[in-house]
Scaffold this active site. Structure first.
Site, PDB file in Angstrom:
ATOM      1  N   HIS A  87       1.114   5.203   0.742  1.00 29.02           N
ATOM      2  CA  HIS A  87       0.251   6.216   1.669  1.00 29.02           C
ATOM      3  C   HIS A  87       0.209   7.698   0.858  1.00 29.02           C
ATOM      4  CE1 HIS A  87      -0.190   4.259   5.548  1.00 29.02           C
ATOM      5  NE2 HIS A  87       0.944   3.688   5.217  1.00 29.02           N
TER       6      HIS A  87
ATOM      7  N   HIS B 159       0.826  -1.211  -0.053  1.00 29.14           N
ATOM      8  CA  HIS B 159       0.011   0.151   0.028  1.00 29.14           C
ATOM      9  C   HIS B 159       0.881   1.232  -0.026  1.00 29.14           C
ATOM     10  CE1 HIS B 159       0.639  -0.990   4.346  1.00 29.14           C
ATOM     11  NE2 HIS B 159       0.395   0.129   4.524  1.00 29.14           N
TER      12      HIS B 159
END
Length: 136
Positions: free
Chosen positions: A101, A99
């Site tokens: 950010h 992931h």
């Protein structure tokens, strides 16, 4: 992977504040944001780290990353943007699904990125460079 919270979000088992979705990626607002607009961008396929992604998966994330970051930047009236991606626990990865950010920044938001820069010792830079080049 059923025990992965991000996979459960992708499958619709857990709701999210969806920012963007295509065939390969999903982006949504972080439920524990560092600042308003803090967005997570993930590949839909479960992959733990960047190093396990195929070049095609990485390219899909990269293309969406630019598009989503631009929308988050504009939509939050940000003055800057941090994009962070951690691999493995030692780096701060807490959810083991790749992931990114996307953190829109504004003056006075109170967020600081510590950067304890160091100097290379004599010959150290050349030795590190040689090891990296040999790893290709």
């Amino acid at each position: 992977m059923t025990d992965c919270i991000f996979c459960r979000i992708v499958s619709g088992q857990i709701p999210c504040a969806k920012v963007y979705e295509d065939d390969h990626v999903l982006a949504f607002l972080d439920i524990n944001p560092l600042m308003p607009g803090h967005t997570l961008l993930i590949p839909k396929k479960h992959v733990e780290t960047l190093f396990e992604m195929t070049p095609q998966e990485a390219a899909a994330c990269g293309a969406a990353l630019q598009k989503v970051a631009a929308a988050v930047f504009k939509g939050t009236d940000a003055e800057g943007m941090n994009i962070l991606q951690n691999n493995y626990e030692i780096s701060g990865q807490e959810i083991f699904h790749v992931h990114f950010h996307l953190m829109p920044r504004k003056s006075g938001d109170g967020f600081k990125v510590p950067w304890p820069a160091k100097k290379y010792g004599p010959g150290e830079m050349e030795a590190v460079l040689e090891k990296i080049l040999q790893a290709f």
